[in-house]
Design a protein around this motif. Structure first.
Motif, PDB file in Angstrom:
ATOM      1  N   GLU A   1       0.830  -1.200   0.000  1.00 58.49           N
ATOM      2  CA  GLU A   1       0.000   0.000   0.000  1.00 58.49           C
ATOM      3  C   GLU A   1       0.871   1.259   0.000  1.00 58.49           C
ATOM      4  OE1 GLU A   1      -3.689   1.258   2.743  1.00 58.49           O
ATOM      5  OE2 GLU A   1      -1.719   1.749   3.593  1.00 58.49           O
ATOM      6  N   LYS A   2       1.881   1.276   0.859  1.00 62.17           N
ATOM      7  CA  LYS A   2       2.773   2.438   0.955  1.00 62.17           C
ATOM      8  C   LYS A   2       3.481   2.697  -0.374  1.00 62.17           C
ATOM      9  CE  LYS A   2       3.634   3.928   4.664  1.00 62.17           C
ATOM     10  NZ  LYS A   2       2.916   4.945   5.470  1.00 62.17           N
ATOM     11  N   GLU A   3       3.962   1.634  -0.981  1.00 57.74           N
ATOM     12  CA  GLU A   3       4.682   1.754  -2.255  1.00 57.74           C
ATOM     13  C   GLU A   3       3.777   2.313  -3.353  1.00 57.74           C
ATOM     14  OE1 GLU A   3       6.280  -1.382  -5.603  1.00 57.74           O
ATOM     15  OE2 GLU A   3       6.512  -1.941  -3.492  1.00 57.74           O
ATOM     16  N   ARG A   4       2.551   1.793  -3.432  1.00 55.21           N
ATOM     17  CA  ARG A   4       1.637   2.266  -4.480  1.00 55.21           C
ATOM     18  C   ARG A   4       1.140   3.678  -4.201  1.00 55.21           C
ATOM     19  NH1 ARG A   4      -1.796  -3.067  -6.509  1.00 55.21           N
ATOM     20  NH2 ARG A   4       0.051  -4.374  -6.832  1.00 55.21           N
ATOM     21  N   ALA A   5       1.014   4.037  -2.929  1.00 60.49           N
ATOM     22  CA  ALA A   5       0.624   5.407  -2.580  1.00 60.49           C
ATOM     23  C   ALA A   5       1.701   6.390  -3.036  1.00 60.49           C
ATOM     24  CB  ALA A   5       0.404   5.526  -1.067  1.00 60.49           C
ATOM     25  N   HIS A   6       2.967   6.051  -2.781  1.00 59.89           N
ATOM     26  CA  HIS A   6       4.070   6.921  -3.218  1.00 59.89           C
ATOM     27  C   HIS A   6       4.086   7.056  -4.730  1.00 59.89           C
ATOM     28  CE1 HIS A   6       5.924   7.858   0.564  1.00 59.89           C
ATOM     29  NE2 HIS A   6       6.103   6.593   0.896  1.00 59.89           N
ATOM     30  N   ASP A   7       3.890   5.932  -5.423  1.00 62.23           N
ATOM     31  CA  ASP A   7       3.871   5.973  -6.887  1.00 62.23           C
ATOM     32  C   ASP A   7       2.735   6.859  -7.390  1.00 62.23           C
ATOM     33  OD1 ASP A   7       6.025   4.269  -7.017  1.00 62.23           O
ATOM     34  OD2 ASP A   7       4.835   2.460  -7.418  1.00 62.23           O
ATOM     35  N   TYR A   8       1.590   6.757  -6.725  1.00 63.00           N
ATOM     36  CA  TYR A   8       0.418   7.532  -7.129  1.00 63.00           C
ATOM     37  C   TYR A   8       0.657   9.024  -6.948  1.00 63.00           C
ATOM     38  CZ  TYR A   8      -4.431   9.233  -7.104  1.00 63.00           C
ATOM     39  OH  TYR A   8      -5.593   9.905  -7.365  1.00 63.00           O
ATOM     40  N   TYR A   9       1.111   9.415  -5.761  1.00 64.37           N
ATOM     41  CA  TYR A   9       1.319  10.841  -5.495  1.00 64.37           C
ATOM     42  C   TYR A   9       2.480  11.408  -6.295  1.00 64.37           C
ATOM     43  CZ  TYR A   9      -2.092  10.366  -1.769  1.00 64.37           C
ATOM     44  OH  TYR A   9      -3.247  10.135  -1.075  1.00 64.37           O
ATOM     45  N   ASN A  10       3.524  10.616  -6.479  1.00 63.63           N
ATOM     46  CA  ASN A  10       4.659  11.089  -7.284  1.00 63.63           C
ATOM     47  C   ASN A  10       4.268  11.319  -8.739  1.00 63.63           C
ATOM     48  OD1 ASN A  10       6.430  11.111  -5.138  1.00 63.63           O
ATOM     49  ND2 ASN A  10       7.202   9.037  -5.522  1.00 63.63           N
ATOM     50  N   GLY A  11       3.216  10.596  -9.172  1.00 65.79           N
ATOM     51  CA  GLY A  11       2.763  10.746 -10.559  1.00 65.79           C
ATOM     52  C   GLY A  11       1.768  11.874 -10.756  1.00 65.79           C
ATOM     53  N   MET A  12       1.328  12.503  -9.678  1.00 66.70           N
ATOM     54  CA  MET A  12       0.345  13.587  -9.788  1.00 66.70           C
ATOM     55  C   MET A  12       1.017  14.907 -10.129  1.00 66.70           C
ATOM     56  SD  MET A  12      -2.391  12.838  -6.711  1.00 66.70           S
ATOM     57  CE  MET A  12      -3.342  14.328  -7.023  1.00 66.70           C
ATOM     58  N   THR A  13       0.370  15.713 -10.970  1.00 63.78           N
ATOM     59  CA  THR A  13       0.879  17.028 -11.338  1.00 63.78           C
ATOM     60  C   THR A  13       0.400  18.067 -10.317  1.00 63.78           C
ATOM     61  OG1 THR A  13      -1.073  17.542 -12.668  1.00 63.78           O
ATOM     62  CG2 THR A  13       0.750  16.389 -13.779  1.00 63.78           C
ATOM     63  N   LYS A  14       0.987  19.250 -10.369  1.00 63.90           N
ATOM     64  CA  LYS A  14       0.556  20.332  -9.483  1.00 63.90           C
ATOM     65  C   LYS A  14      -0.909  20.685  -9.745  1.00 63.90           C
ATOM     66  CE  LYS A  14       4.993  22.558  -8.574  1.00 63.90           C
ATOM     67  NZ  LYS A  14       5.781  23.824  -8.639  1.00 63.90           N
ATOM     68  N   GLU A  15      -1.309  20.597 -11.017  1.00 66.70           N
ATOM     69  CA  GLU A  15      -2.688  20.896 -11.378  1.00 66.70           C
ATOM     70  C   GLU A  15      -3.648  19.886 -10.739  1.00 66.70           C
ATOM     71  OE1 GLU A  15      -5.824  22.935 -12.930  1.00 66.70           O
ATOM     72  OE2 GLU A  15      -3.706  23.540 -12.907  1.00 66.70           O
ATOM     73  N   GLN A  16      -3.245  18.620 -10.699  1.00 69.46           N
ATOM     74  CA  GLN A  16      -4.082  17.590 -10.078  1.00 69.46           C
ATOM     75  C   GLN A  16      -4.208  17.798  -8.574  1.00 69.46           C
ATOM     76  OE1 GLN A  16      -1.877  14.269 -11.805  1.00 69.46           O
ATOM     77  NE2 GLN A  16      -3.742  13.567 -12.847  1.00 69.46           N
ATOM     78  N   PHE A  17      -3.091  18.202  -7.922  1.00 69.87           N
ATOM     79  CA  PHE A  17      -3.149  18.499  -6.491  1.00 69.87           C
ATOM     80  C   PHE A  17      -4.078  19.691  -6.232  1.00 69.87           C
ATOM     81  CE2 PHE A  17       0.776  15.962  -5.763  1.00 69.87           C
ATOM     82  CZ  PHE A  17       0.362  15.290  -4.630  1.00 69.87           C
ATOM     83  N   LYS A  18      -4.003  20.679  -7.131  1.00 74.14           N
ATOM     84  CA  LYS A  18      -4.846  21.865  -6.981  1.00 74.14           C
ATOM     85  C   LYS A  18      -6.319  21.499  -7.096  1.00 74.14           C
ATOM     86  CE  LYS A  18      -5.547  26.521  -8.834  1.00 74.14           C
ATOM     87  NZ  LYS A  18      -5.180  27.478  -9.911  1.00 74.14           N
ATOM     88  N   LYS A  19      -6.646  20.653  -8.059  1.00 74.25           N
ATOM     89  CA  LYS A  19      -8.030  20.217  -8.242  1.00 74.25           C
ATOM     90  C   LYS A  19      -8.523  19.432  -7.030  1.00 74.25           C
ATOM     91  CE  LYS A  19      -8.345  20.043 -13.291  1.00 74.25           C
ATOM     92  NZ  LYS A  19      -8.506  19.150 -14.471  1.00 74.25           N
ATOM     93  N   MET A  20      -7.631  18.594  -6.469  1.00 71.84           N
ATOM     94  CA  MET A  20      -7.988  17.828  -5.280  1.00 71.84           C
ATOM     95  C   MET A  20      -8.308  18.771  -4.122  1.00 71.84           C
ATOM     96  SD  MET A  20      -5.650  15.271  -2.944  1.00 71.84           S
ATOM     97  CE  MET A  20      -5.254  14.078  -4.205  1.00 71.84           C
ATOM     98  N   GLN A  21      -7.464  19.801  -3.922  1.00 62.65           N
ATOM     99  CA  GLN A  21      -7.669  20.747  -2.830  1.00 62.65           C
ATOM    100  C   GLN A  21      -8.959  21.544  -3.011  1.00 62.65           C
ATOM    101  OE1 GLN A  21      -3.923  22.656  -3.392  1.00 62.65           O
ATOM    102  NE2 GLN A  21      -2.837  21.400  -1.881  1.00 62.65           N
ATOM    103  N   GLU A  22      -9.236  21.930  -4.278  1.00 59.18           N
ATOM    104  CA  GLU A  22     -10.458  22.683  -4.561  1.00 59.18           C
ATOM    105  C   GLU A  22     -11.698  21.831  -4.299  1.00 59.18           C
ATOM    106  OE1 GLU A  22      -9.848  23.810  -8.587  1.00 59.18           O
ATOM    107  OE2 GLU A  22      -8.620  25.582  -8.094  1.00 59.18           O
ATOM    108  N   PHE A  23     -11.614  20.556  -4.662  1.00 51.95           N
ATOM    109  CA  PHE A  23     -12.738  19.648  -4.456  1.00 51.95           C
ATOM    110  C   PHE A  23     -13.007  19.463  -2.971  1.00 51.95           C
ATOM    111  CE2 PHE A  23     -14.340  15.281  -3.791  1.00 51.95           C
ATOM    112  CZ  PHE A  23     -15.508  15.341  -4.542  1.00 51.95           C
ATOM    113  N   ILE A  24     -11.933  19.245  -2.199  1.00 50.63           N
ATOM    114  CA  ILE A  24     -12.080  19.055  -0.749  1.00 50.63           C
ATOM    115  C   ILE A  24     -12.620  20.320  -0.098  1.00 50.63           C
ATOM    116  CG2 ILE A  24     -10.826  18.644   1.411  1.00 50.63           C
ATOM    117  CD1 ILE A  24      -8.902  16.862  -0.260  1.00 50.63           C
ATOM    118  N   ALA A  25     -12.131  21.481  -0.542  1.00 46.64           N
ATOM    119  CA  ALA A  25     -12.592  22.754   0.018  1.00 46.64           C
ATOM    120  C   ALA A  25     -14.067  22.967  -0.277  1.00 46.64           C
ATOM    121  CB  ALA A  25     -11.763  23.897  -0.552  1.00 46.64           C
ATOM    122  N   ALA A  26     -14.490  22.618  -1.505  1.00 45.20           N
ATOM    123  CA  ALA A  26     -15.898  22.783  -1.878  1.00 45.20           C
ATOM    124  C   ALA A  26     -16.788  21.864  -1.065  1.00 45.20           C
ATOM    125  CB  ALA A  26     -16.072  22.502  -3.370  1.00 45.20           C
ATOM    126  N   ARG A  27     -16.313  20.647  -0.826  1.00 40.91           N
ATOM    127  CA  ARG A  27     -17.102  19.687  -0.036  1.00 40.91           C
ATOM    128  C   ARG A  27     -17.230  20.145   1.414  1.00 40.91           C
ATOM    129  NH1 ARG A  27     -19.638  15.035  -2.104  1.00 40.91           N
ATOM    130  NH2 ARG A  27     -18.948  13.877  -0.273  1.00 40.91           N
TER     131      ARG A  27
END
Length: 265
Positions: A230-256
């Motif tokens: 799980e830890k290994e795949r989580a690192h792979d997932y987050y390392n593969g995310m762009t700044k734009e994807q992180f921004k969208k995630m934060q906006e979604f969480i903030a809206a919720r």
């Protein structure tokens, strides 16, 4: 799927929402499986896995049974064939399928039918449904996982009785033991399966596929190695995310979080 004489015995349909339906369609024989049906079903799951429009798969049987197992009139043909051929192995293709598979079980899921049910990710059963392992009764050796999977789900002592004494598990027992997710009225079976499928579709589809994979792959390991996976795949997932994807995630969480919490539990 290829044009074979058994093609109409395994029905594959798709709806616009992204739900695919695989139906074992040999009701007069309680959906018992011939070798060609197994091959067609395997290819059906393989094609649905590749189809990007398909997000969730619902598997069911027509008539009075989910699947009564292998058609024993052709037993030698089935059991002495190339059982290691992954391309025609129904359960192998179900296990390789990246999409969530919801099993809608009515009537009987017997032996090979039980093993197909165990290859699903979520099980919904109609009241009166039964899971039965008759391998020991008929002198058939399990090869689709029943001897290993069932004990990991319901516990080894219960599994020994179910398999060695051919003791049926009712839908209600299955729910208590963690085998079945929901027990519903017969007429509500596909409706409940669809509701679960629709709930999955509302979520991040990349994460749904990754979640299925990490759960199922982790079940094959001891807890320590599974947590490392799980830890290994989580690192792979987050390392593969762009700044734009992180921004969208934060906006979604903030809206919720800005929405007023519901007073309903």
């Amino acid at each position: 799927m290829g044009q074979t004489k058994s093609e109409n015995l395994i029905l594959v349909t798709r709806d616009p929402m992204g739900i695919a339906y695989v139906t074992i369609n040999r009701p007069k024989s309680l959906n018992s499986l011939t070798r060609s049906m197994m091959a067609d079903m395997a290819q059906g799951f393989k094609s649905l896995d590749k189809d990007e429009s398909v997000l969730v798969i619902i598997l069911s049987g027509s008539g009075r049974a989910f699947c009564s197992g292998v058609d024993l009139t052709s037993a030698e043909d089935v059991f002495k064939g190339d059982v290691k051929d992954v391309e025609t192995d129904t359960v192998a293709q179900m296990e390789r399928c990246r999409k969530p598979i919801i099993g809608a079980i009515s009537g009987f899921a017997v032996t090979a039918g039980f093993e197909i049910a165990l290859a699903c990710d979520v099980l919904v059963a109609a009241k009166g449904a039964k899971f039965i392992d008759t391998h020991a009764r008929f002198g058939i050796f399990p090869s689709w996982g029943l001897s290993q999977k069932l004990s990991r789900i319901i516990g080894p002592n219960r599994a020994r009785e179910v398999s060695m004494a051919a003791t049926p598990i009712t839908a209600e027992q299955g729910e208590r033991w963690g085998l079945v997710n929901h027990v519903v009225e017969e007429g509500e079976l596909l409706k409940k399966a669809r509701a679960i499928a629709e709930a999955m579709i509302k979520n991040n589809q990349d994460l749904v596929l990754r979640y299925k994979a990490v759960i199922n792959d982790g079940l094959k390991l001891d807890l320590g190695h599974a947590l490392a996976l799980e830890k290994e795949r989580a690192h792979d997932y987050y390392n593969g995310m762009t700044k734009e994807q992180f921004k969208k995630m934060q906006e979604f969480i903030a809206a919720r979080s800005s929405k007023k919490p519901s007073s309903k539990l």
